[in-house]
Design an enzyme around this catalytic site. Structure first.
Site, mmCIF file in Angstrom:
data_model
loop_
_atom_site.group_PDB
_atom_site.id
_atom_site.type_symbol
_atom_site.label_atom_id
_atom_site.label_comp_id
_atom_site.label_asym_id
_atom_site.label_seq_id
_atom_site.Cartn_x
_atom_site.Cartn_y
_atom_site.Cartn_z
ATOM 1 N N GLY A 3 -48.346 -129.528 52.442
ATOM 2 C CA GLY A 3 -48.322 -128.076 52.605
ATOM 3 C C GLY A 3 -47.040 -127.642 53.284
ATOM 4 O O GLY A 3 -46.348 -128.450 53.919
ATOM 5 N N CYS A 11 -48.377 -136.248 53.562
ATOM 6 C CA CYS A 11 -47.392 -135.348 54.151
ATOM 7 C C CYS A 11 -48.047 -134.478 55.244
ATOM 8 O O CYS A 11 -48.395 -134.976 56.304
ATOM 9 C CB CYS A 11 -46.720 -134.517 53.064
ATOM 10 S SG CYS A 11 -45.164 -133.743 53.588
ATOM 11 N N TYR A 12 -48.255 -133.200 55.005
ATOM 12 C CA TYR A 12 -48.927 -132.332 55.983
ATOM 13 C C TYR A 12 -50.296 -132.907 56.347
ATOM 14 O O TYR A 12 -50.717 -132.844 57.510
ATOM 15 C CB TYR A 12 -49.060 -130.932 55.396
ATOM 16 C CG TYR A 12 -49.658 -129.895 56.329
ATOM 17 C CD1 TYR A 12 -48.858 -129.181 57.217
ATOM 18 C CD2 TYR A 12 -51.014 -129.596 56.301
ATOM 19 C CE1 TYR A 12 -49.392 -128.224 58.064
ATOM 20 C CE2 TYR A 12 -51.566 -128.645 57.139
ATOM 21 C CZ TYR A 12 -50.749 -127.953 58.022
ATOM 22 O OH TYR A 12 -51.287 -127.001 58.854
ATOM 23 N N HIS A 36 -44.924 -138.570 49.012
ATOM 24 C CA HIS A 36 -45.859 -138.074 47.990
ATOM 25 C C HIS A 36 -46.097 -139.122 46.900
ATOM 26 O O HIS A 36 -45.292 -139.264 45.974
ATOM 27 C CB HIS A 36 -45.312 -136.786 47.371
ATOM 28 C CG HIS A 36 -45.318 -135.623 48.308
ATOM 29 N ND1 HIS A 36 -46.380 -134.758 48.412
ATOM 30 C CD2 HIS A 36 -44.402 -135.204 49.219
ATOM 31 C CE1 HIS A 36 -46.114 -133.847 49.331
ATOM 32 N NE2 HIS A 36 -44.913 -134.090 49.842
ATOM 33 N N GLU A 63 -48.220 -138.970 44.568
ATOM 34 C CA GLU A 63 -48.625 -138.315 43.315
ATOM 35 C C GLU A 63 -47.447 -137.943 42.437
ATOM 36 O O GLU A 63 -47.624 -137.658 41.240
ATOM 37 C CB GLU A 63 -49.469 -137.068 43.628
ATOM 38 C CG GLU A 63 -48.708 -135.887 44.230
ATOM 39 C CD GLU A 63 -48.555 -135.927 45.736
ATOM 40 O OE1 GLU A 63 -48.331 -134.860 46.334
ATOM 41 O OE2 GLU A 63 -48.653 -137.029 46.317
ATOM 42 N N ASP A 77 -58.281 -124.737 23.399
ATOM 43 C CA ASP A 77 -59.272 -124.519 24.458
ATOM 44 C C ASP A 77 -60.554 -123.889 23.924
ATOM 45 O O ASP A 77 -61.654 -124.400 24.143
ATOM 46 C CB ASP A 77 -58.683 -123.628 25.555
ATOM 47 C CG ASP A 77 -57.358 -124.159 26.077
ATOM 48 O OD1 ASP A 77 -57.101 -125.359 25.905
ATOM 49 O OD2 ASP A 77 -56.580 -123.366 26.637
ATOM 50 N N LYS A 116 -55.390 -129.693 30.318
ATOM 51 C CA LYS A 116 -55.229 -129.608 28.863
ATOM 52 C C LYS A 116 -55.376 -130.965 28.171
ATOM 53 O O LYS A 116 -56.040 -131.067 27.136
ATOM 54 C CB LYS A 116 -53.868 -128.994 28.534
ATOM 55 C CG LYS A 116 -53.565 -128.896 27.043
ATOM 56 C CD LYS A 116 -54.395 -127.833 26.349
ATOM 57 C CE LYS A 116 -53.859 -126.454 26.646
ATOM 58 N NZ LYS A 116 -54.493 -125.412 25.798
#
Length: 517
Positions: A56, A83-84, A172, A174, A231, A373
């Site tokens: 964040g 992180c945060y 990070h 990710e 979708d 998606k």
């Protein structure tokens, strides 16, 4: 029905929070993103297998910043702070967090000083590239914590509680730039949280079919808002799988569709899927409502309200027992439109989320609401839909209205349709369609001087957009071979009356969005 193994992600406002969810889902483990204001009682009831605290932009020692209930750290739940999130764990557990001498953003070399379950498969002292993005760092670990890794400038880049499954990473995992980030997240999921990789397209369909049948009951009818895009098509097929012939599809031809789109949708769903389809020609109505509207958000609101008005009228014609409306809302739609999961910023209104009137006569069925998606495509394949259908590029709910920049008229729509059709035809001919996440043409609200046949012209400009992406949350522009791009531009200028210039958009998301409006 939620899967037994599931991960709770608390969103502290990081631009990467959705990437965490995608990486967890890629490991076939279900997860959801929620705000950090969720109560401990709510968290206990949700019963996660583990919790991830996102990064964040705030400083944990600042005022009025998002925090956590310290009781979370005593629940014996596996926790990973990123992180945060790591800094919150440190501060709430008695460690020290301070501002870095300078903001650290970019690649760094992590040395794994203490291999642990989070770093299973790493050799002691192994170095690996990680991605940093922070202005603060943990200066002193809390009592009862040990350091697992460091970089040249961050001596506490990873830590863990000695007696509890609580971990923190200053970088990070990710982000794709962290070379072995997927290994770290997989270790957290399977070694520390003891999850099973059981969340598949098949299991999702099974649980959603049961949920839809429970929601609808045995008597009420359902209508589907069918556009022909991936979708709405997958949502419709999934609900049809659950309720059969109690489903009626309403396909509204808004006059804002691509060339040949309306006929293709009708043929596909009536003949090939055997679903009852009512086609409504409402082009005049939409174009009348859009007259004089140029601001993008207002376009979306006008289209959304008109769309629902048409639906209400058509539903009444079907019968009084229609109680449910199917929509193909996806997780990114929800995140970008309403910020319901946390402090993420609202980017734009989607007409199937933020543009709906407050009062609807139908109860919504949104079976894809928690999917990205690529997950929707997998569900479509599992349901037996054709690759032509599930592999289609995304198309916005407001249609070409948000690709005709400025005033939306029949004439300007026709110019865009012809240019867009040529563009997609050439992409397919070059064998590039499946390499591209989304490609489309945009009609700009400007004219430029040109020369044709030795005469001066003053005509329209077409911009071309093509991006690569995994989930639409981030995107890079597609590097067309120059000969393909040249052929596309030449054909558009030669074959589309009123166009004398073609440009190619080389912006990435962020800072740009994929659509222009």
């Amino acid at each position: 029905m939620l899967p037994k193994d599931r991960i709770l992600i608390l969103d502290y406002g990081s631009q990467y929070t959705q990437l965490i969810a995608r990486r967890v889902r890629a490991e076939r483990v279900y997860c959801e993103i929620h705000p950090p204001t969720r109560s401990i009682d709510w968290l206990r009831d949700w019963a996660p297998s583990g919790v991830i605290l996102s990064g964040g932009p705030a400083s944990v020692y600042g005022e009025d910043v998002p925090t956590l209930d310290v009781e979370l750290l005593s629940l014996e739940l596996p926790i990973l702070g990123i992180c945060y999130g790591m800094q919150l764990i440190a501060q709430e557990s008695g460690g020290a967090v301070t501002g870095s001498a300078r903001r650290e953003y970019g690649r760094a070399e992590l040395e794994v000083t203490q291999p642990d379950e989070l770093f299973a498969g790493f050799a002691p002292g192994e170095r690996s590239t990680v991605w940093m993005s922070h202005g603060d760092r943990v200066e002193r670990p809390p009592p009862g914590f040990e350091v697992l890794g460091a970089t040249e400038t961050v001596p506490i880049a990873a830590f863990r509680a000695i007696d509890r499954p609580i971990y923190g990473l200053q970088f990070h995992p990710e982000v794709a730039h962290t070379a072995r980030g997927s290994d770290m997240l997989a270790n957290f999921l399977f070694r520390i949280c003891d999850c099973e990789p059981s969340w598949t397209a098949g299991s999702f369909i099974e649980s959603q079919v049961a949920a839809i049948r429970e929601q609808v009951g045995k008597r009420d009818r359902v209508i589907a808002a069918l556009s022909g895009g991936v979708d709405s098509s997958v949502a419709t097929a999934l609900v049809h799988h659950a309720v059969g012939d109690r489903l009626t599809c309403i396909f509204v031809d808004t006059g804002l569709l691509r060339k040949g789109e309306a006929a293709w949708v009708a043929r596909t769903f009536r003949q090939h899927l055997g679903i009852e389809l009512r086609r409504v020609d409402a082009a005049d109505r939409f174009l009348t409502q859009l007259e004089g509207v140029e601001e993008p958000e207002q376009k979306r609101r006008v289209i959304g309200h008109t769309f629902i008005d048409v639906f209400e009228e058509e539903a009444r014609a079907i019968g009084d027992d229609v109680a449910f409306l199917v929509q193909g809302t996806l997780y990114p739609d929800v995140i970008e439109s309403l910020s319901v999961r946390g402090p993420s910023a609202t980017i734009k209104t989607h007409h199937n989320v933020g543009g709906l009137p407050e009062r609807l006569p139908f109860e919504l069925i949104e079976p894809l609401r928690e999917l990205f998606k690529d997950e929707v495509r997998q569900v479509g394949r599992e349901l037996g839909l054709s690759e032509e259908l599930v592999g289609r590029h995304p198309f916005p709910g407001p249609g070409l209205a948000v690709r005709v920049l400025g005033a939306v008229t029949r004439e300007r729509l026709e110019v865009l349709r012809e240019a867009d059709a040529i563009y997609l035809e050439e992409i397919r001919a070059a064998g590039l369609y499946d390499e591209i996440w989304q490609a489309f043409a945009v009609l700009l609200p400007v004219r430029t001087v040109g020369v044709m046949g030795d005469g001066r012209t003053y005509e329209n400009v077409i911009a071309l957009r093509a991006v690569t992406s995994r989930d639409g949350m981030t995107a890079d522009w597609f590097p067309f071979p120059h000969d393909v791009l040249g052929r596309i531009a030449t054909r558009i200028i030669n074959e589309v009356a009123g166009v004398n210039r073609v440009c190619y958009d080389v912006s990435s998301k962020p800072p740009a969005t994929i659509e222009w409006e």
